[in-house]
Write a protein that holds these residues in place. Sequence first.
Motif, short mmCIF file in Angstrom:
data_model
loop_
_atom_site.label_atom_id
_atom_site.label_comp_id
_atom_site.label_asym_id
_atom_site.label_seq_id
_atom_site.Cartn_x
_atom_site.Cartn_y
_atom_site.Cartn_z
N ALA A 9 0.71 -0.81 -0.21
CA ALA A 9 0.07 0.14 -0.03
C ALA A 9 0.99 1.19 0.18
O ALA A 9 1.80 1.25 0.59
N THR A 10 0.17 2.41 -0.91
CA THR A 10 0.90 3.35 -1.09
C THR A 10 -0.39 4.63 -0.65
O THR A 10 -2.26 4.12 -0.21
N SER A 11 -0.21 5.44 -0.59
CA SER A 11 -1.70 7.01 -1.09
C SER A 11 -1.11 7.00 -2.90
O SER A 11 -0.91 7.05 -3.37
N ALA A 48 -8.12 9.28 -0.76
CA ALA A 48 -7.29 8.46 0.39
C ALA A 48 -7.62 8.99 1.98
O ALA A 48 -7.61 8.18 2.43
N THR A 49 -8.37 10.13 2.26
CA THR A 49 -8.46 10.06 3.79
C THR A 49 -10.62 10.31 3.97
O THR A 49 -10.67 10.57 4.94
N ARG A 58 -8.70 0.67 6.10
CA ARG A 58 -7.70 -0.27 4.64
C ARG A 58 -8.75 0.12 3.32
O ARG A 58 -8.57 -0.64 2.43
N GLN A 62 -6.25 2.87 -2.50
CA GLN A 62 -5.51 3.61 -1.85
C GLN A 62 -3.96 3.29 -3.65
O GLN A 62 -4.39 1.74 -4.47
N ARG A 63 -3.07 3.50 -4.05
CA ARG A 63 -3.05 3.27 -4.72
C ARG A 63 -1.12 2.08 -4.34
O ARG A 63 -1.32 2.06 -3.34
N VAL A 64 -1.25 1.05 -5.09
CA VAL A 64 -0.63 0.28 -4.75
C VAL A 64 0.12 -0.91 -5.94
O VAL A 64 0.23 -0.75 -7.10
N TYR A 96 -9.87 -0.23 -3.55
CA TYR A 96 -10.72 0.20 -3.30
C TYR A 96 -11.61 -1.33 -2.22
O TYR A 96 -11.02 -2.83 -3.05
#
Length: 220
Positions: A9-11, A48-49, A58, A62-64, A96
């Motif tokens: 996971a990243t954002s 993202a938030t 979770r 998020q971009r992963v 997602y």
Amino acid sequence: MLTRRHFVATSLAVFSQPILGATSAEASTASQWAAWDRQVTPANYDPATSNPWGLNPRFLPQRVETNRSLVPGDIHVDAVARYLYFIEEGGTAMRYGVAIARGNLYEPGTYTIRRKAKWPRWTPTADMIKRDPQDYAQFADGMPGGPNNPLGARAFYLFQGNRDTYLRIHGTPYSRSIGGRASSGCVRMVMAHIIGLYDWVQPGATAHLYPPERFATASS
């Protein structure tokens, strides 16, 4: 097979594209869609938030990182973790949170997305009406699109060959179901999330739906 170890996971986020070049009739429809989009999208939305739905964090977009052998443009649904991955170029994916079907109504398999729609009309299947006539018989002729429609803001239609499976990946007015098993066969997403994803998914893409957990264990 796609597994969770392929993802780190990243954002970051996905944003929808504007509607351009509409005729007057299309503009009227587009205006209604835009109004509904605003209605189901939180103020000052940050994918993202933003979390007015009270989701486990979770399940926010998020971009992963992903296995580079996966085909860009395809969708993979990890039914155990309740994640949908949209595969991007360069070894990344957007992830997602989703809800999947309850019981044995979830149908793992490989499907082609043959159609996609904004604020689609919903018609329960004959099997749904037979199982739950009190809930579904009143909608046998269909329910117009709108914020209370079970298909929500957007839908991707899953086919096998030329056969419509009646399975969908779609938005839902029941956002708190995300992470669970709730639907009658489809994969559910938060409406604001699928609005962001919609323009990136093209007809002809493949959707891989992986098997869910086979049983639950009780702790003492």
